[in-house]
Design a protein around this motif. Structure first.
Motif, short mmCIF file in Angstrom:
data_model
loop_
_atom_site.label_atom_id
_atom_site.label_comp_id
_atom_site.label_asym_id
_atom_site.label_seq_id
_atom_site.Cartn_x
_atom_site.Cartn_y
_atom_site.Cartn_z
N ALA A 1 60.95 -8.62 32.62
CA ALA A 1 60.64 -9.52 31.54
C ALA A 1 61.05 -11.02 32.10
O ALA A 1 60.33 -11.82 31.92
N LEU A 2 62.11 -11.14 32.84
CA LEU A 2 62.65 -12.55 33.42
C LEU A 2 61.56 -13.01 34.39
O LEU A 2 61.07 -14.06 34.41
N ARG A 3 61.27 -12.17 35.23
CA ARG A 3 60.29 -12.34 36.25
C ARG A 3 58.77 -12.69 35.58
O ARG A 3 58.12 -13.88 35.93
N VAL A 4 58.52 -12.19 34.51
CA VAL A 4 57.19 -12.29 33.94
C VAL A 4 57.10 -13.79 33.48
O VAL A 4 56.22 -14.51 33.42
N ASP A 5 58.19 -14.03 32.50
CA ASP A 5 58.36 -15.29 31.99
C ASP A 5 58.24 -16.53 32.99
O ASP A 5 57.87 -17.61 32.80
N ALA A 6 59.12 -16.23 34.03
CA ALA A 6 59.09 -17.49 35.13
C ALA A 6 57.64 -17.63 35.52
O ALA A 6 57.24 -18.86 35.93
N VAL A 7 56.85 -16.67 35.80
CA VAL A 7 55.63 -16.75 36.40
C VAL A 7 54.90 -17.49 35.33
O VAL A 7 54.05 -18.50 35.54
N LEU A 8 54.90 -17.04 33.85
CA LEU A 8 54.16 -17.81 32.97
C LEU A 8 54.27 -19.25 32.83
O LEU A 8 53.68 -20.03 32.59
N VAL A 9 55.84 -19.60 32.93
CA VAL A 9 56.23 -21.05 32.92
C VAL A 9 55.70 -21.76 34.25
O VAL A 9 55.05 -22.80 33.80
N GLN A 10 55.61 -21.01 35.21
CA GLN A 10 55.18 -21.78 36.38
C GLN A 10 53.76 -22.09 36.27
O GLN A 10 53.23 -23.28 36.45
N ALA A 11 52.99 -20.96 35.68
CA ALA A 11 51.51 -21.38 35.57
C ALA A 11 51.13 -22.36 34.53
O ALA A 11 50.32 -23.18 34.66
N VAL A 12 51.87 -22.47 33.46
CA VAL A 12 51.87 -23.50 32.14
C VAL A 12 52.18 -24.87 32.88
O VAL A 12 51.33 -25.70 32.95
#
Length: 226
Positions: free
Chosen positions: A5-16
């Motif tokens: 979950a942390l890895r997916v959230d980090a990717v989403l934040v980076q994409a935003v």
């Protein structure tokens, strides 16, 4: 919270973050080229939508020249805006080539989106190998029906009949069977081939196995070959 979950959230934040920066750079470049108001905000939306449409076409229909062409065009437009706003160009006095590209982008993006949406995808299906033709069945000579020998007439012992002459010697069973001439010719070829390969005359059992005939028929054929 799990690591996935942390890895997916980090990717989403980076994409935003990356999307927001690219969006702002495209807006600033369009505004510097004379596209003020809502038009400056429409340019980054157009570039990002074309980039997403080309990438979706690549993921859904597989690699194609059309999808790769428009994906690279949208990517160059996005990267060019990011580089141009980093101080390499004077945005207060933008060059004429930049104004020309910004002004012609709406027509180019409309053409790319239309082609990506309405061009049919070509899929190649492997051809199935044709079924091999069945081998023709070997022709076999029909077996002739055995000739029935006539039964001897009954003799009444009570009658004083004269003595009959001695009976002729009975013919061998092999000669009593009618053999077609074509089968005899074929048997001669088989016997000649056997003698050429082995150096010995063919026996009755081998001849019967090679021709596929009954024993009495093989005896009759062997008698004619002798």
């Amino acid at each position: 919270m799990s690591r996935s979950a942390l890895r997916v959230d980090a990717v989403l934040v980076q994409a935003v973050i990356a999307g927001a920066l690219s969006f702002a750079h495209l807006h600033d470049l369009a505004a510097a080229a004379g596209q003020d108001g809502w038009k400056a905000w429409a340019y980054p939306v157009s570039v990002d939508l074309l980039l997403v449409a080309a990438w979706r076409r690549l993921r859904s229909d597989g690699p194609s020249r059309l999808a790769w062409c428009w994906f690279l065009i949208a990517l160059v437009a996005s990267l060019g805006a990011n580089v141009a706003t980093a101080g390499f160009l004077n945005l207060e006095h933008p060059p004429a080539l930049l104004r020309l590209g910004i002004a012609g982008w709406p027509a180019l993006a409309f053409l790319g989106g239309t082609l990506l949406a309405h061009s049919p995808a070509t899929h190649t299906t492997p051809q199935e190998p044709a079924d091999p033709e069945p081998a023709p069945a070997p022709e076999t000579e029909p077996e002739p029906a055995p000739v029935a020998e006539p039964a001897p007439a009954p003799v009444d012992a009570a009658d004083d009949a004269p003595a009959l002459p001695p009976a002729a010697p009975a013919t061998s069973p092999a000669l009593a069977v009618a053999v077609p001439a074509a089968l005899v010719d074929h048997a001669r070829k088989v016997a000649a081939d056997h003698q050429e390969r082995t150096g010995a005359r063919i026996d009755t059992d081998t001849l019967r196995a090679r021709l596929g005939v009954p024993p009495h028929m093989a005896d009759a054929i062997a008698a004619q070959l002798a």
